[in-house]
Structure formats: structure tokens, C-alpha cells
Enzyme design. Structure first.
Site, PDB file in Angstrom:
ATOM      1  N   ASP A   1      -4.342 -42.601  36.806  1.00 18.10           N
ATOM      2  CA  ASP A   1      -4.677 -41.217  37.144  1.00 18.10           C
ATOM      3  C   ASP A   1      -3.623 -40.552  38.032  1.00 18.10           C
ATOM      4  O   ASP A   1      -3.042 -41.184  38.915  1.00 18.10           O
ATOM      5  CB  ASP A   1      -6.030 -41.217  37.871  1.00 18.10           C
ATOM      6  CG  ASP A   1      -6.650 -39.847  37.972  1.00 18.10           C
ATOM      7  OD1 ASP A   1      -6.503 -39.053  37.031  1.00 18.10           O
ATOM      8  OD2 ASP A   1      -7.301 -39.570  39.003  1.00 18.10           O
TER       9      ASP A   1
ATOM     10  N   HIS B   1     -11.859 -32.378  37.441  1.00 17.94           N
ATOM     11  CA  HIS B   1     -11.431 -33.145  38.612  1.00 17.94           C
ATOM     12  C   HIS B   1     -12.145 -32.595  39.853  1.00 17.94           C
ATOM     13  O   HIS B   1     -12.676 -31.493  39.842  1.00 17.94           O
ATOM     14  CB  HIS B   1      -9.919 -33.020  38.804  1.00 17.94           C
ATOM     15  CG  HIS B   1      -9.119 -33.776  37.786  1.00 17.94           C
ATOM     16  ND1 HIS B   1      -7.870 -34.281  38.068  1.00 17.94           N
ATOM     17  CD2 HIS B   1      -9.375 -34.118  36.504  1.00 17.94           C
ATOM     18  CE1 HIS B   1      -7.384 -34.895  37.005  1.00 17.94           C
ATOM     19  NE2 HIS B   1      -8.288 -34.794  36.036  1.00 17.94           N
ATOM     20  N   GLY B   2     -12.144 -33.382  40.922  1.00 13.92           N
ATOM     21  CA  GLY B   2     -12.757 -32.923  42.168  1.00 13.92           C
ATOM     22  C   GLY B   2     -14.261 -32.786  42.084  1.00 13.92           C
ATOM     23  O   GLY B   2     -14.851 -31.926  42.748  1.00 13.92           O
TER      24      GLY B   2
ATOM     25  N   SER C   1     -16.700 -34.640  43.177  1.00 14.80           N
ATOM     26  CA  SER C   1     -17.531 -35.060  44.308  1.00 14.80           C
ATOM     27  C   SER C   1     -18.046 -33.878  45.112  1.00 14.80           C
ATOM     28  O   SER C   1     -19.087 -33.977  45.770  1.00 14.80           O
ATOM     29  CB  SER C   1     -16.745 -36.000  45.234  1.00 14.80           C
ATOM     30  OG  SER C   1     -16.427 -37.198  44.582  1.00 14.80           O
TER      31      SER C   1
ATOM     32  N   ASN D   1     -14.299 -36.673  36.735  1.00 19.57           N
ATOM     33  CA  ASN D   1     -13.618 -37.559  37.676  1.00 19.57           C
ATOM     34  C   ASN D   1     -14.312 -37.553  39.034  1.00 19.57           C
ATOM     35  O   ASN D   1     -14.586 -36.493  39.588  1.00 19.57           O
ATOM     36  CB  ASN D   1     -12.172 -37.115  37.871  1.00 19.57           C
ATOM     37  CG  ASN D   1     -11.282 -37.448  36.687  1.00 19.57           C
ATOM     38  OD1 ASN D   1     -11.760 -37.714  35.586  1.00 19.57           O
ATOM     39  ND2 ASN D   1      -9.986 -37.423  36.906  1.00 19.57           N
TER      40      ASN D   1
END
Length: 283
Positions: free
Chosen positions: A84, A211-212, A214, A233
Site C-alpha cells: 500500500d 482511503h482514510g 477510520s 482501507n
């Protein structure tokens, strides 16, 4: 069971309007926790090793990669191994021999023409090795080692027309899109641009990646998956679970010195976090 490719898992998810969870791993405990969470749901999963994780491991890719391969081969569910956020061409060229079936080549910080040229070269090499390749257009902020970027700033978001040209000219197999999330968020306060996601999903014929994740609430994530995101992700959410569980354990047991006592608690917490996210994504 044998390793599967990320491309296979993402393609399957895209056809069922679900998403495969891809977790960034740093330690063997991360690997074991993610696989345990996936096995508890009989769901596929992707293990991701980032370039930053390689730097943390004294710049050596193979120790963590080999551990992940062995763990994946012993898993009761399909597991993919993904390299990644690669910026180093030297690291990119280690991917195939280290057991990876896919890479995310990250030149999104460069001006468009340079991003395209670098990504085209990376895609040509990856495909020659049988690797599935993901890239990024727009820029998802918060990545370690880069200047801070407001995910809502003008120019940060992925433009659909530009994305269509980029995918066609670069030859990538999937595209990470900037729609309002940011890396390394410890609070789940990101607001996604679902209208932009809809336009991107309509415009592009490759799977879309978030992405990101969380920093994204559950309802926002499920809406993103319904809107066309096929790979999600996750990294920081695991580290929050790990660190929180260890802090709590050591506060209650200040005499503890055997690392197994607190690492096992942290590993269990990460497994629970992985299970929750996998279940949320419809896998």
C-alpha cells in the site's frame, strides 16, 4: 488456503454492491487479529503493508510480508496481500517476489502530468508481473510525511472527467478517490461527498477505493459502499483498538512486564474492531 488476489476480491465485491475490507498491518498481532476477525464471519479480507510500515521495520519488507503470507495460507477464509501507498520504485519492484498480488502506487502528491507518467510506468511494470494495481487521484489528506491537507479544500477532491482520462491513460485496475475522508483520523467526523461518489461511479469502469476510512461514521461508510466503493482501507481504527486496550490493561496491572499479557488483550481488541468493520461492509 492459498492466497487470493486483491483484484479478485474487489471485483467480486463490486458485483454484489458490497466492499472488501483492507486492513493495514504493522505487527504480527495485526495480522493475526485481522484474520481472526475475518474468520469469525467467514469473510474474505485484505492484509495491507504500507511503505511507512516498511520504514518502521527498518526498511525491510520481507519479514512482515513472509509472516503475512504464512498466516494467510493457514487462514480458513480467502486473504489477499496488498502493498500500500508505494512511492519508491525500488519497493514496488520487491512486491511480486515477496508474495503480494497487488500494489497501490501513490503519486497523487505530484502534479497531474507527473502523476500520470509515474503511474503509467508503474502499471506497465505491475501488469508485466501479474500484479493488480491501484492508484489515487485527488489527494486524501493526513498521510504521514506529507504536508497537512484539508480534505474539503478546493482541488483536493477527485474530478470525474479527469479521473476517466487518468484511468484510461494510466491503465490502472482500481482508483482511490478523494471524496472527503482523510488518513490517520482518530475521530469519526469525516463527511463524504456522496454526490461526487455517484458521478465517479457512473463515469469510471474500474472499482473505486476509499482511503482514510477510520474517520468515517458507520452510516457514511455503508452509504459509500452502496454508492460504489468496493474496497475500504482501514488502519487507524486497529491502532486505536490496540492502544486503548493496552493502556487499560496496564493501568489495571501496573506490575505487568510480560508483553504477551497485554499484547494478547490488544490483539483481541483489534480482532473485534476488524470484525465490526467487515460486518458493516456487507461481507
Amino acid at each position: 488456503m492459498p492466497l487470493v488476489t486483491t483484484g479478485e476480491l474487489v471485483t467480486r465485491a463490486a458485483t454484489t454492491r458490497s466492499a472488501v475490507a483492507a486492513f493495514n498491518i504493522i505487527t504480527l498481532e495485526h495480522v493475526e487479529a485481522v484474520i481472526t476477525g475475518a474468520e469469525s464471519l467467514d469473510a474474505p479480507v485484505v492484509l495491507q503493508v504500507s511503505e511507512n510500515a516498511v520504514k518502521f521495520r527498518y526498511g525491510s519488507l520481507l519479514p512482515l510480508a513472509r509472516a503475512a503470507v504464512v498466516a494467510a495460507e493457514r487462514a480458513a477464509v480467502p486473504v489477499g496481500l496488498h502493498l500500500d501507498h508505494v512511492q519508491s520504485d525500488d519497493l514496488l519492484r520487491q512486491a511480486a517476489d515477496a508474495g503480494f498480488g497487488s500494489v497501490m502506487y501513490d503519486a497523487a502528491h505530484l502534479p497531474y502530468a507527473e502523476n500520470l507518467a509515474a503511474t503509467r510506468a508503474a502499471a506497465d511494470w505491475a501488469h508485466s508481473q501479474g500484479l493488480w494495481i491501484e492508484a489515487e487521484l485527488g489527494e486524501v489528506g493526513g498521510k504521514q510525511g506529507r504536508p497537512a491537507l484539508d480534505a474539503h479544500a478546493p482541488g483536493a477532491r477527485t474530478d470525474p472527467a479527469e479521473a476517466r482520462a487518468f484511468v484510461a491513460d494510466s491503465g490502472v485496475d482500481a482508483l482511490a478517490v478523494a471524496i472527503g475522508s482523510a488518513h490517520a483520523m482518530t475521530q469519526r467526523t469525516a463527511t463524504l461527498d456522496h454526490d461526487l461518489l455517484k458521478r465517479l461511479a457512473t463515469t469510471l469502469d474500474v472499482p473505486l477505493v476509499l482511503h482514510g476510512s477510520s474517520g468515517v461514521r458507520d452510516d457514511e461508510l455503508t452509504a459509500a459502499v452502496a454508492g460504489g466503493i468496493a474496497k475500504v482501507n482501514v488502519g487507524t481504527a486497529l491502532n486505536i483498538a490496540l492502544t486503548g486496550a493496552i493502556r487499560e490493561f496496564l493501568a489495571a496491572h501496573p506490575e505487568a512486564v510480560d508483553s504477551r499479557t497485554y499484547l494478547s488483550v490488544g490483539r483481541d481488541a483489534m480482532a473485534g474492531a476488524a470484525r465490526r468493520i467487515i460486518q458493516l461492509l456487507g461481507r
